[in-house]
Each structure stands twice: as structure tokens, then as C-alpha cells.
Design an enzyme around this catalytic site. Sequence first.
Site: not given
Length: 820
Positions: A428, A431, A504
Site C-alpha cells: 500500500d 504511489e 479508497d
Amino acid sequence: MEAQNDKPSETSDLIEKEQEVQHLNNPVDISVKPIVKQYLGEVKKVKKEGNRFYFSDGDARVEIRVVSDEIIRVRLAPHGVFLDDFSYAVPEVDQKVSVFKMQEHDDHYTVSTHSVTCKIEKANFHISFHDNITNVMMVDEANSMHWEENVDFGGYYIYATKKCHPEENFFGLGDKSGNFNLRGRRFENWNTDAYSFGWNQDPLYRTIPFYIGLHNQAAYGIFFDNTFKSYFDFGSEDVNKTSFWADGGELQYYYIHGPHIMDVVKRYATLTGTHPMPPKWTLGYQQCRWSYYPEAKVKEIARQFRERKIPCDAIYLDIDYMDGYRCFTWNKKYFPDPPKMIKELSDDGFKTVVMIDPGIKVDDDYWVFKEGKEKRFFCRRSDDYYMEGHVWPGRCQFPDFTNPKVRTWWGNLYKELVDMGVAGFWNDMNEPAVFGSGTFPNDVRHNYDGYRGSHRKAHNVYGMQMVRSTYEGLKKLMRNKRPFTITRAGYSGMQRYASVWTGDNIATWEHLKIGNIQCQRLSVSGVPFCGTDIGGFSGEPDGELFTRWIQLGTFSPFMRAHSAGDTAEREPWSFGEFFENINRKFIELRYRLMPYLYSVFWEHHRYGFPILRPLVMLEQENISNSFRQDEFCYGDKLLICPVLEQGAISRKVYLPKGTWYNFWTNEILEGGNEYTVDAKIDSMPMFVRAGSVLPEYPVMQYVDEKSITEVVLNIYHSDYEVNSYMYEDHGDTFAYEQDIYLEKKFTVKGDMQAIKVNQRIEGLYTPNYELYVCNVIGVKFQVKKIMIDNKEITDFYTDDQYVLHFKCNKNFSQIQILSL
């Protein structure tokens, strides 16, 4: 096209001239910087090197490279010098080419294969692509390929503009919200932590610079392999133009010929790869929350699943399982004996999946940080300071996953977790996300596998290379077992290493619609193993919304419920017995259809087929399908029509041409038409293509809970020949790479007097069961005789639903069902 963030625009010529005049009238005003666009001139030189053809105007050079019979790559070197030919997306460029040639004509050159022709105009360097019949598939707009010097960073802003045909529509780009058809919109590719994103919000978590164009009933693809911040405009600024451009790097794109959308998607897969076969358990239902802790809570969730007889294969541990959010550690207060807990869960059929983030806490007493610091594995800025930013652990440094040595080191860090029995890993925040600033500064330096680059170049591949290091490390540590990895961020080719979820999302009906479209878009963009946070990550769903999401999730390749810690718990039983029973019904349906779902995954892995197939892919000649986005096929046999409106008890569906069976009632409907069908809360419209053979397992509480003694074959009558596939293997090893698998091809064809079912088997795997239980639906005559491999059987019957039932050996070659 107009570029964002003060970058030059395709429509800024007048402004440029004004700036130039200002500069001439005020020569001492150095703040005025004229924008200088540079364009290709007349073709003056041509050179051939194998399958590469170089065209030059005396300064700039363009490479036309024949990759395969249907794929041609175009590269531009503004001043004649190409960058090193390296790509994280495309491991190997050249494929098999039957024949190709270059020819000179009066006003143009052509580079041709037996499928496609690339035409280069001599006067203006315009490039167009044609099929070898009569169709112009794609053609440059005026001054198409051009560039501008980047005085701040070096290199160039690079641009390409194509003509946008009046009825042309566009699909793909992977991780985008909004309508499935991209026509009329502009997009930016810059991997972004987009918490609670909305309809049409852009950019999101992943960068997949690949799109499909469709006009005159023919399709082509463009893959713009550029990792810098890039942009696409599909007739937004000018309805007659389609453009793509980037803030740096090289203008390099692949033209991928169709003419069918399926052809384009499969050929894109030959460039960027397919997903390896996943462990079969990962196709089961998975339960997650931020966060399940302490250990007693995890065990209570597991107990509830088993007591309530709701199938589930995995329970997730989010960041709170760690010691102060330090990766590869455990919070011993919450989890005093992790190996014992993981074993107990495993004994009850649950796999444990844990999260790992890239941010490593700056702490000299923390072994991971200490090792990374000693080995100089963390990212550094241009002045040699370490890149530091705040994420969950506080002040962190970040590994440079574009360095092969770092990837090897990172992959080995999973050893202790693997030895404990952790079965899956979730990467997670990659990015990469940084609190406050959003992500890394542009001046962070990256190894880029020896090809060097700033964060401008490496940003969009950072998450992909993180999960690559995870996957490759696990593949070594787990020996012959298949790893299961998930990534939030990535770039084209990420499917070789990981599954994804859409990020999300929010517990709203709008997000149910967004997720449905996102998964279809990801699937046709080469990322098959995708899903949403069922129920929404943030916000509060009611029972109806959660149940409709479970129904959609049943036919998402990756099926996981997930929610934020500040929301009410949302397990399948959280909304009362009425909804619990419906949720159980659909989760059980997923386990019943497991052999079909697994076989569809094999068709993706081996042949490049997408798992989810939108209606436009099934029937591209019907222009209306370019705008239909609710329905999709899972594989090519099941048409799924999710219910996306609150309070709906029916919905309209469009059935593609052919004959279809209602999955629930066996009603026969003719395709090419719209129908209004029942869609009460305890159901979801589903249809089976006539001629299908749909394999089925008994309901299990987790994958491989029971030894399979018989496999059900649901055989749907068709009066035209239809092929179906069923794939079987060990389910968790790489033995399939040595042909230890079975691929069974079933062919069904019937008429008013007979039905024939043929089976052909390939591979070396031996399943445990011996018998098929055959259910034949839609028989149009009274059955008098059944012959199996020329031997008559008498033990068969037809029930009151007109379904024929009998058993046969798993290795049959032909079944004949006769009225004579």
C-alpha cells in the site's frame, strides 16, 4: 493540445507570437521566455537496420520498428539521438514477424507486414496506419509529432496528435473513474493517493497509458510507453483531435492492430505480459478491515464465518499489526504469538494476508532501517540528502525499488513472515504517498536499473517496482508455491507481479457504479485481477447497498470486503439475518462456480483474454454498445447484469446476439434485444450463453476444504457449435509451467433430434475425481437414448424443469443424446 501545469499548448500559437514580440520589444526583460515548438521537416534520409527503419529530416530521426505482424513501434529522437531502449513495461520488444518490407512511392514511404501498413509522408512526416484492405485506422493531425526544450530539467516535452474521426470512441487507460467511453475527456497520468475519489476525478492510483480506438467497426490500440507525467485528450479540446503528450522522456508509442477489440487487448498482453496463475484460494472471498486487532478480534471474525457457514478464504491484517507501523515487525501487545495464531487460522481454512508499506521509519534501533542505511538503499535527493517524508510510522526514508540490489534485499525481508505462514502481502501507499507533500519531490534520484532518472521519470513505476521486488522475493522464499501480492499503485506490466484493487472508495451507490466500470476498464487495459472494496472503504452502507456490492463482487476477479476503522463493522452478517442469507447465497455461488472462474483466469494467463469483457468487446459493430457500461461478461459464457440503483426490483438488460439462458430460471432468450428482467434484492440478473459447458463444485467453506469426488457439468443446448474450456491443476504450485495441468475443451452442438458433446484433453495433471454429473438444459426433444463413446447408458432422467441428468466418466470423448 493544451498541456497542464504551465506546459505548452497545442492551441497557444497566438500567445507564443505575442510573447516573441514582447521579447523583441523588451530585450532586457529576461523573465519573458518564448516557447519554441519544434517540428519535423521533410524526409531526407532513410536507413534500414533489420526490422528497424530510420527516417530523418537531417536533424531529428524517427524509428519505425516492426515488432510483430500486427504491432509497429514509433520513436522520435528530436536531434537524432535516441535514449537507451529500456522499458519496465515491455521486457522484450521484438516478436515473431512473418514478412515485412519497406517501399518508396512518389510522395511517401510504406513499411508493411501482411496485416498492417505504416505510411510516412515525405513532405511533412505525417504517419498513418492502414489495414491491408481499405481502412485508414489512424492518421496524424497537422504538425503531429513535435517537441519543446525543457530548460529546467533537460530533455523535452513531447507531443503527438492524431485525427479523431466523427464516430470514433475510445476505451482503456486503466485506472480512471467516470464513463467507460473516454470520448470527450482529458486525462493525466500521475500515480496519486486519491482518498475517497469521485466521479471523473483524475488522476488516480495507477498509470496505464494504453487506449483502444474504435471507428468504422474496426479497432486499434495505442500504447504510449512513457513513465513521465503524461496526458491524453480524446476530443476534449478539439473534437477533431486526439492527443497524447508527456513532460519528459521519449515520444515512443506502439500501434497495435485489431480489427477486433479482443485482438488489440490480446496483442497488448504480448507486449506487457499476463498475470501468472494465482493460488486458487485467492479467488475465494476475502475479509479485511483497517484494522482487525487484537488477536482475539481476528479469531472472533474467523469463528463467526465458520459458525454462520459463510465461505471465506482470507483474513487481512492492516497496519496496526505492526510495532509502531514498522514494516516486518509485530505489535506483541496485540499479537503475542503470531506463528501460533496464523497456524490456528490456517487449520480452520483461513489464509493470513498482511500489509507492507514502502516508508521505513528513521530509527537506528530498527533493523530494517539500519540495514537499508548501511547498504545505502534509500532514495536520495539531488544534493545527496536522503529523501525523507512523514507517513504512518512518522519520519521515514524510502527504498529505491528501481535498483536491482534493493529489490533483492527487499524481497528477502519477507522471509520471517513467510516462515510464520503468512500467505499473502499487500503493498500500500506506494504511489509513493507522503503526508503533506503528496509524494516525492522531483529532484529525488533513482537508479532505474542502471538507466538513471529523477523522480519525474520513476514516480509512475515506483509502486510497480516495489511489488515486483515483493513478488520475486516471495517466489524464491516460497519455493514452488505461487505468491499472492496486491498493489495500490503501478504502471503497465504490473499484472506480471500483482493483483489490484480500486483504492479508497466510498459507501455510495455512485461508487458501486464507479467500481463496476473501473474493473471493466482495468480488465481491458491488461490488469485482470482487480476488485473494489466491497461496501465502500469510507462512509456507511446500508444492508441493501452492501448486498448489491456483494453481488457485483461475486463476479469481480478479486473479491474482498474492506472498510476504514472509523466506520461500523461490515461483515456479511452485519446487516441482519435477511441480508446475511442473501450474502451467503452469492458467496456460495462464487465457490460453486470456482472451476469456471479459475478456467477463465487460465484463458487470460495463457491466451491474453481479459477476464471481464464489456459489451462493446462482445459486439463492437453495434454502436450502442460503445455507451453501454453496466453489463459485462465474466469470461465468454456468463453475462452479468449488476443492480446499481437503490430500491430497484427490475432492470433493463441488453443481450448480445445469439441465444441466452436465464441463469436462475433456464428461460431461453434471443440476443440482439433489450429485456426488462426481475432483479429483486435476493437476485441479480445473470445469463448463460447457449452451448456453454459450465463446470461447478460443491459449496465449500474455503477452497479445497473438501476432496472433489464429482464435478458437475451444466450443459446448455445450442443449435450452433460452441466451445467451452475447463482448466485444472494443483492450484498453488508452478507445476503448470511444466505441463502439469489439464485443459479440457468441450464442444456442444444440437438440433431437434440430437445433442453432441465432445471433449478433448491436453496436459499431464490427474484430478482425484472420476465422474461428471451432467445436467443438460434446454433439450428440445424427448430423450430416448444416450451414447457415451459408443456405449449406451440407461441411467438417466429428466426432471420437472426439463433438465436431463446423468453421470459419465471424466475422460469421455463424445456424448450423444438422441431422440431416436
